[in-house]
Design an enzyme around this catalytic site. Sequence first.
Site, PDB file in Angstrom:
ATOM      1  N   LYS A   9       0.851  -1.214   0.000  1.00  0.00           N
ATOM      2  CA  LYS A   9       0.000   0.000   0.000  1.00  0.00           C
ATOM      3  C   LYS A   9       0.868   1.238   0.000  1.00  0.00           C
ATOM      4  O   LYS A   9       2.066   1.208   0.356  1.00  0.00           O
ATOM      5  CB  LYS A   9      -0.932   0.021   1.222  1.00  0.00           C
ATOM      6  N   ASP A 134      -2.755  -1.277  10.391  1.00  0.00           N
ATOM      7  CA  ASP A 134      -2.938  -1.258   8.928  1.00  0.00           C
ATOM      8  C   ASP A 134      -3.526  -2.562   8.397  1.00  0.00           C
ATOM      9  O   ASP A 134      -3.864  -2.638   7.213  1.00  0.00           O
ATOM     10  CB  ASP A 134      -1.580  -1.072   8.225  1.00  0.00           C
TER      11      ASP A 134
HETATM   12  O1  C5P Z   1      -0.622  -0.890  15.078  1.00  0.00           O
HETATM   13  P1  C5P Z   1       0.814  -1.171  14.774  1.00  0.00           P
HETATM   14  O2  C5P Z   1       1.330  -2.348  15.547  1.00  0.00           O
HETATM   15  O3  C5P Z   1       1.105  -1.289  13.329  1.00  0.00           O
HETATM   16  O4  C5P Z   1       1.613   0.094  15.267  1.00  0.00           O
HETATM   17  C1  C5P Z   1       3.005   0.072  15.438  1.00  0.00           C
HETATM   18  C2  C5P Z   1       3.379   1.238  16.307  1.00  0.00           C
HETATM   19  O5  C5P Z   1       3.165   2.456  15.595  1.00  0.00           O
HETATM   20  C3  C5P Z   1       2.570   1.383  17.573  1.00  0.00           C
HETATM   21  O6  C5P Z   1       3.142   0.646  18.610  1.00  0.00           O
HETATM   22  C4  C5P Z   1       2.640   2.865  17.823  1.00  0.00           C
HETATM   23  O7  C5P Z   1       3.873   3.216  18.412  1.00  0.00           O
HETATM   24  C5  C5P Z   1       2.651   3.462  16.435  1.00  0.00           C
HETATM   25  N1  C5P Z   1       1.306   3.843  15.955  1.00  0.00           N
HETATM   26  C6  C5P Z   1       0.685   4.941  16.528  1.00  0.00           C
HETATM   27  N2  C5P Z   1      -0.551   5.339  16.082  1.00  0.00           N
HETATM   28  C7  C5P Z   1      -1.152   4.670  15.074  1.00  0.00           C
HETATM   29  C8  C5P Z   1      -0.528   3.571  14.466  1.00  0.00           C
HETATM   30  C9  C5P Z   1       0.705   3.188  14.931  1.00  0.00           C
HETATM   31  O8  C5P Z   1       1.223   5.555  17.437  1.00  0.00           O
HETATM   32  N3  C5P Z   1      -2.346   5.097  14.640  1.00  0.00           N
END
Ligand code: C5P
Length: 294
Positions: A9, A134
């Site tokens: 993406k 995502d």
């Molecule tokens: O959700 P995911 O595991 O992909 O997110 C990885 C990291 O990115 C989270 O631990 C956080 O630190 C950051 N993140 C965030 N806000 C979001 C998505 C991700 O702070 N909306």
Amino acid sequence: MLRLRAPAKLNLYLRILGRRPDGYHELETLFERLDLADELAFEQMREGLHLTCDDPGLSCGEDNLALQAARLLQRACEVGRGAAIRLTKRIPIAAGLGGGSSDAATTLVGLNQLWNTGRSVSQLCELAAQVGSDVPFFLHQHPFAIGRGRGERCEVLTGPLPALWHVVVTPKTPLSTPEIYADWDAQKSALTQAAPSITMAVHALRNGPAMAGLAKGLYNDLEPAAIRRCPVIGDIRALLLEGACQGALTSGSGPSVFGLCQDRSHAEQVAHAIHRRGASRWTVHVVRTARDGE
Ligand code: C5P
């Protein structure tokens, strides 16, 4: 053996609306699904989950999102059987292109089929959101969607939408998503740039090939943080614009940068020139929007 594609993406737009009490960030993003994809093959096993990958740079242990997704589905549906998952990696790793998240989403779809667990897309979305922000986007077959909340609440864009051509350039410096968000937290008071609205980006997209409009709508609040950690992103943006891309932007938390091109031959021309400038420092892909269901 079941074989499925896991597409990459881009984020054409990513605006942070604020930091949430749970540490995540509330955002508004416009996702685009690409024709660049990993491939996954699934095979039944009597028990256990076994993941292998052709890229030695990727961990196949418990930190792998595909394996986490497989375990989650197995537990949620109380599946006694196991599976062997073979991953062929084409999407650059930790690059802002959603490769790990897409592999996880495709694993949910593949194992739901292989194990006959009968979960609906919305049930899979609930599991997907537990794996990563995502991941739910990749369960929808549509080329474009708006993501809200952590990015996990998706609204697909329906109706006629154009296929876009891009050059995607990925510096060989993987960036950590949590670190980029933490950098945004530390610096946000210094940011003064006024953001266009996501409605403007969506409207420009709906207006078809009027690229100039879409170029004005491209926006990413994480780009300054990504450039601080990986300054070459700024150089690549400049090279893309020099190559007459209508716009250029960092995708997600970077370090991949994409250029908005007029058509395939323009994208190939720009890709060729950029490859010559930095073949040892970055990888270059010509990509287009995925077709419905691709
Ligand atoms: O959700 P995911 O595991 O992909 O997110 C990885 C990291 O990115 C989270 O631990 C956080 O630190 C950051 N993140 C965030 N806000 C979001 C998505 C991700 O702070 N909306």
